[in-house]
Design a protein around this motif. Sequence first.
Motif, PDB file in Angstrom:
ATOM      1  N   VAL A   1      59.730 -83.928 -73.836  1.00 43.10           N
ATOM      2  CA  VAL A   1      58.229 -84.492 -73.945  1.00 43.10           C
ATOM      3  C   VAL A   1      58.610 -86.045 -74.563  1.00 43.10           C
ATOM      4  O   VAL A   1      57.884 -86.399 -74.125  1.00 43.10           O
ATOM      5  CB  VAL A   1      57.411 -83.560 -75.376  1.00 43.10           C
TER       6      VAL A   1
ATOM      7  N   PHE B   1      61.074 -79.338 -76.248  1.00 44.00           N
ATOM      8  CA  PHE B   1      60.833 -77.752 -77.019  1.00 44.00           C
ATOM      9  C   PHE B   1      60.910 -77.115 -75.353  1.00 44.00           C
ATOM     10  O   PHE B   1      60.581 -77.586 -73.854  1.00 44.00           O
ATOM     11  CB  PHE B   1      58.726 -77.998 -76.457  1.00 44.00           C
TER      12      PHE B   1
ATOM     13  N   VAL C   1      47.816 -89.113 -70.266  1.00 44.30           N
ATOM     14  CA  VAL C   1      47.446 -87.987 -69.416  1.00 44.30           C
ATOM     15  C   VAL C   1      47.660 -86.781 -70.242  1.00 44.30           C
ATOM     16  O   VAL C   1      48.450 -87.411 -71.170  1.00 44.30           O
ATOM     17  CB  VAL C   1      47.675 -88.190 -67.927  1.00 44.30           C
ATOM     18  N   SER C   2      46.806 -85.785 -70.038  1.00 45.92           N
ATOM     19  CA  SER C   2      47.247 -84.922 -71.561  1.00 45.92           C
ATOM     20  C   SER C   2      48.466 -84.274 -71.165  1.00 45.92           C
ATOM     21  O   SER C   2      48.951 -84.149 -70.266  1.00 45.92           O
ATOM     22  CB  SER C   2      45.595 -84.176 -71.117  1.00 45.92           C
ATOM     23  N   GLY C   3      49.108 -83.650 -71.668  1.00 47.86           N
ATOM     24  CA  GLY C   3      50.243 -83.383 -72.039  1.00 47.86           C
ATOM     25  C   GLY C   3      51.393 -84.650 -72.257  1.00 47.86           C
ATOM     26  O   GLY C   3      52.681 -84.220 -71.695  1.00 47.86           O
ATOM     27  N   ALA C   4      50.945 -85.557 -72.033  1.00 47.85           N
ATOM     28  CA  ALA C   4      51.710 -87.034 -72.004  1.00 47.85           C
ATOM     29  C   ALA C   4      52.292 -87.313 -73.639  1.00 47.85           C
ATOM     30  O   ALA C   4      54.335 -87.573 -73.435  1.00 47.85           O
ATOM     31  CB  ALA C   4      51.134 -88.269 -71.798  1.00 47.85           C
ATOM     32  N   GLY C   5      52.384 -85.500 -74.490  1.00 46.98           N
ATOM     33  CA  GLY C   5      53.519 -86.249 -75.700  1.00 46.98           C
ATOM     34  C   GLY C   5      52.247 -86.734 -77.053  1.00 46.98           C
ATOM     35  O   GLY C   5      52.816 -87.227 -77.939  1.00 46.98           O
ATOM     36  N   LYS C   6      51.011 -87.249 -76.601  1.00 51.84           N
ATOM     37  CA  LYS C   6      50.447 -87.705 -77.923  1.00 51.84           C
ATOM     38  C   LYS C   6      50.802 -87.022 -78.553  1.00 51.84           C
ATOM     39  O   LYS C   6      50.780 -87.737 -79.929  1.00 51.84           O
ATOM     40  CB  LYS C   6      49.050 -88.592 -77.801  1.00 51.84           C
ATOM     41  N   SER C   7      49.507 -85.793 -78.962  1.00 51.44           N
ATOM     42  CA  SER C   7      49.827 -84.640 -80.451  1.00 51.44           C
ATOM     43  C   SER C   7      51.591 -85.089 -80.814  1.00 51.44           C
ATOM     44  O   SER C   7      51.139 -84.960 -82.569  1.00 51.44           O
ATOM     45  CB  SER C   7      49.117 -83.738 -80.102  1.00 51.44           C
ATOM     46  N   THR C   8      52.069 -84.655 -79.975  1.00 50.35           N
ATOM     47  CA  THR C   8      53.401 -84.301 -80.483  1.00 50.35           C
ATOM     48  C   THR C   8      54.521 -85.908 -81.166  1.00 50.35           C
ATOM     49  O   THR C   8      54.703 -85.691 -82.649  1.00 50.35           O
ATOM     50  CB  THR C   8      53.944 -84.006 -79.079  1.00 50.35           C
TER      51      THR C   8
END
Lengths: 239, 495
Positions: free
Chosen positions: A18, A13, A37-44
Motif C-alpha cells: 500500500v 497487507f 484515489v480511494s484505496g491509495a492508502g490514505k487511511s492507512t
Amino acid sequence: MKTLVLKDLHKGFGEGTVLKGVGLEVDRGEIVAILGVSGAGKSTLLRIIAGLEVPDQGQVWIGGELATSGRRLLLPPHRRGIGFIFQNLGLWEHMTVEEHLAFVLRARSKTVDQARIRSTLEFLGLSAHAKRKPFQLSGGERQRLALARALVEEPELLLLDEPFSNLDLPRKKKLHREFLRIREEKHPAILYVTHDPLDVKLMADQVVVLHEGRIIQQGPLEALLGAPSHPIVKELLEI
Amino acid sequence: MRGLRLGSWVYLGLVLGFPLAALLWHFPEIQPGLEAFLSRAFRNTLLVASGTALLSLLIGSGAAFVLAKISLPGTRLLSLLLVTPIFFVPYQMALAWDALLPSGLNAWLFSPAGVIGVLTSSFSPVVFWFAWIAFKAVPPEEEEAGLMTAPPGTVFRRITLTKVYPALLAGTFLVFILAFTELGVPTYLGVPVLPYEVLIQFSTLYDFRAAVAASWPMAALGVLLLFLEYRLFRKSLLFYQRAGKPQGLIFSPSPAVKAVLLLSLLLLVFVFLFLPLSALVKEAASFRALKFALKNGLPSLLRGLFYATVAGFLSALWALAVFYSRKGKGHSLMSGLALAGLFLPPAVLATGILYFWNQGVLSLLYGTFGLLILGYLARYSFFSYRSLETAFEHLDPSAWEAALFTGHGPLAILRHILFPQVRSWFFLAWMLVFIFSVNELGLSTMLYPPEGEPLVVRLYTLSVNNPLSHSAALALLHSVGTLLGVALLYSGGFR
Ligand SMILES: Nc1ncnc2c1ncn2[C@@H]1O[C@H](COP(=O)(O)OP(=O)(O)O)[C@@H](O)[C@H]1O
Ligand SMILES: [Mg+2]
C-alpha cells in the motif's frame, strides 16, 4: 522542531503493497490536505501516524520524539498527543456527550476539569446536548461531538479521515471555518484526507498527493495546479 | 393473517399456558415440601449450578475475547472446536472422564467439584458463543477512538466490557439454568441433586405429590430467575448481528503473550474435547461394544432424532408465524411465556404437561410420543422465538412492502419473498431446538412413551448395569447421530 516527521514508510497487507516509501514533514499550525484515489492508502497512512497500525519499515517522529520505528510501536496511541477523527466517527454509543469528554480527560488526571468540558462544548455549540447520547444527535451534531472529543485535550496534531464527506455545503463551510478558528486559537498541525477540491481550496496550506504508494507531488494548491507532475494530480484537483 | 395469529396463540396455550395452569390448579393438593428447600439436595443443586455458571463465565468469555479481538492463527477452527462440546450430552462427558481418570483421582470426580468440572466443559460453549458474538459486535472504531486517549486496559473496561456485559450475563444465566436442571451428570457422579430426587419420586416410588413437592424449590427459583432476567437483561439481545473484523492493533499483546494465549486455547480444546472424546473412542473400540450399541441403540437413536427434528421444525414454524403476523399485541406476554418454559425446571414442566393431558379427550395423546414433543416445545420454543425475532429485526421492511404491491397473497409473499430472507434464521432456530431436545434427559425420562424411549434415556438407564465400554459406544452413537442431524440442518439453512 517539526510537529510531525515521516521517514520512508512502507506498508503492505498480505500480497499488495500500500505504501512504498512515504516521507513528509508538517509544521506547527500547518494545515495539510492529503488527496488520492480511494484505496491509495490514505487511511492507512493516518492510522500509522496515530499508532493504530505499524509500518513494515520506516519511522514516525512526533514532536521530536521517535514514536514508531519499523514494526516497533515506541509510543502507544494515547501518549502521542493526537486528536483523531475517524471516517465513521466511532462515537461511544453508550456514553453521553459530556461523558465522552470526561472519559478523555480522566485518562490523564484523577480529577476531571469540568470547566474545560463546558468551554469545549460551548466552542462547538453542543452545550444544550451535554446529556444526550450519540443516537439522539443529528448528523452535524455527531460530527461536532467527534471534533469535541478530539479537541478537548488540545492536541498538537489533528488527524481527520474524510471529515467533510457526507456533509451538505453550508455545514461543510461552517466546519471549514471552525477548523480555521481552531488553528488561530490553538495552533495544532492539521492533517486531513479529502476527495473534494473545494475542501483544499478553502483551508489547506499544503496539498499532498498520494498515488501508487508514493507522494507524487506536494506544495500549495496553485503550484500543483500550475505544474501538475502527473495527469492524476490534475484529475484530483481540477473542478 | 388472523388465522396465523390465532394459531400461534393456540400453540403457546397448548404447549405452555394450559400445562402451567393445570399445575397451579392442582396447587392445593400438593403439599409444598418446605424441608426440600433446606435439604442437602437443594444445596448441592445450587452449588453445582453457581459453580458451573461462574467457571463458564470465566472460561467462555475469556476464550471469546481472545478469539474475537486478538489476531491469532487458526481462530476460525479454534472457535468451532470450542463450541463443539455443546453437541454432546453432558452425561457422555461424565462417562468419558470416569474412563479417563485413574482410580486414585476418581474421588475428585465423584464430588460436586467433579460435577462442576464436567458441566463446565459441556456448558461453557454457551457463554463462549454469546460472548464471541457480542465481542464481534463492538465496532472496532469505538475501541480505536478509545485508544487515542486511554491505555488498552481502560478501553477494555470502559468501552468493550460495558457493551458486551449484558450478553455475558445472559449466557451465564442460561448456563446456570442448564446446570440447575441437569439430571444425568450429578446422578452418574453420585451427587444427589433436586432433579434426581424428583425423578426418584416419580419413577421408583410413583409418588406424584412428593415429586411435585420436591420440585417446588426449583420452580420457586425458576420464577425468581425469570423475574431477574426480565428486569435486568430484557434489553440484551440474545443474538447480535455480526460486525467488524479484528483490525489493526486494537488489543495486540506481544508475541510471547500471544503464544501463551494460543497454547491455553489449545489446552482448553484438548481438555474439553479431545481428551474425553478419545477416552470414549478408546473404550468403545471393541467389536462387542459396537455390536451392543448398534443392537440396543439404533432404534432409540432414530426415535430421538425424529422427536427432536419434529420439535425443532414445529417451534421454528410457530416462531415464523408469530413474526409474520406481527401486528398482533401481546408480544411481551408471548416471549415471557416462552422464556418461562426455558427457565422452569423440566420436572415442573413435565408435571404440568402430565396433569393437563391426562383429562378427557386430551388423554388421547397420553402415552404417545406427542407428549414428549410437547415437552421439548415447551422448554425450547424460546430459542426459536428469539432467532426469528432477530431475523425480522434485520429485515429490510421496504423489500416486504414492495412485495405487497404485487398483489400476491400472504402465503405467496411468505414463500417467495420473506422466507428466503429469514431462511438461515429459521434453520438456526430448528437446529438449536434440535440440539437441545436431542440432549434433553430430564424431560425425556418423565415423558417418553412406553417402548418409545429416545437414546438419551436409554444411555442413562443402560449405563447402570452395563460395562463402561458399552455405554461409551452408545454415547458415541448418539454424538454421531446428533452431528449428522446438525450437518443436515446446517446445509439446509446456510447453503
Ligand atoms: N486491515 C487491512 N487488511 C488488509 N487490507 C487492508 C487493511 N486496511 C487497508 N487495506 C487495504 O489497503 C489499501 C489501502 O486502504 P486505505 O488506506 O483504506 O485506502 P484509502 O483510505 O486511501 O481509500 C486498500 O486496498 C485496502 O483494501
Ligand atoms: Mg479511507
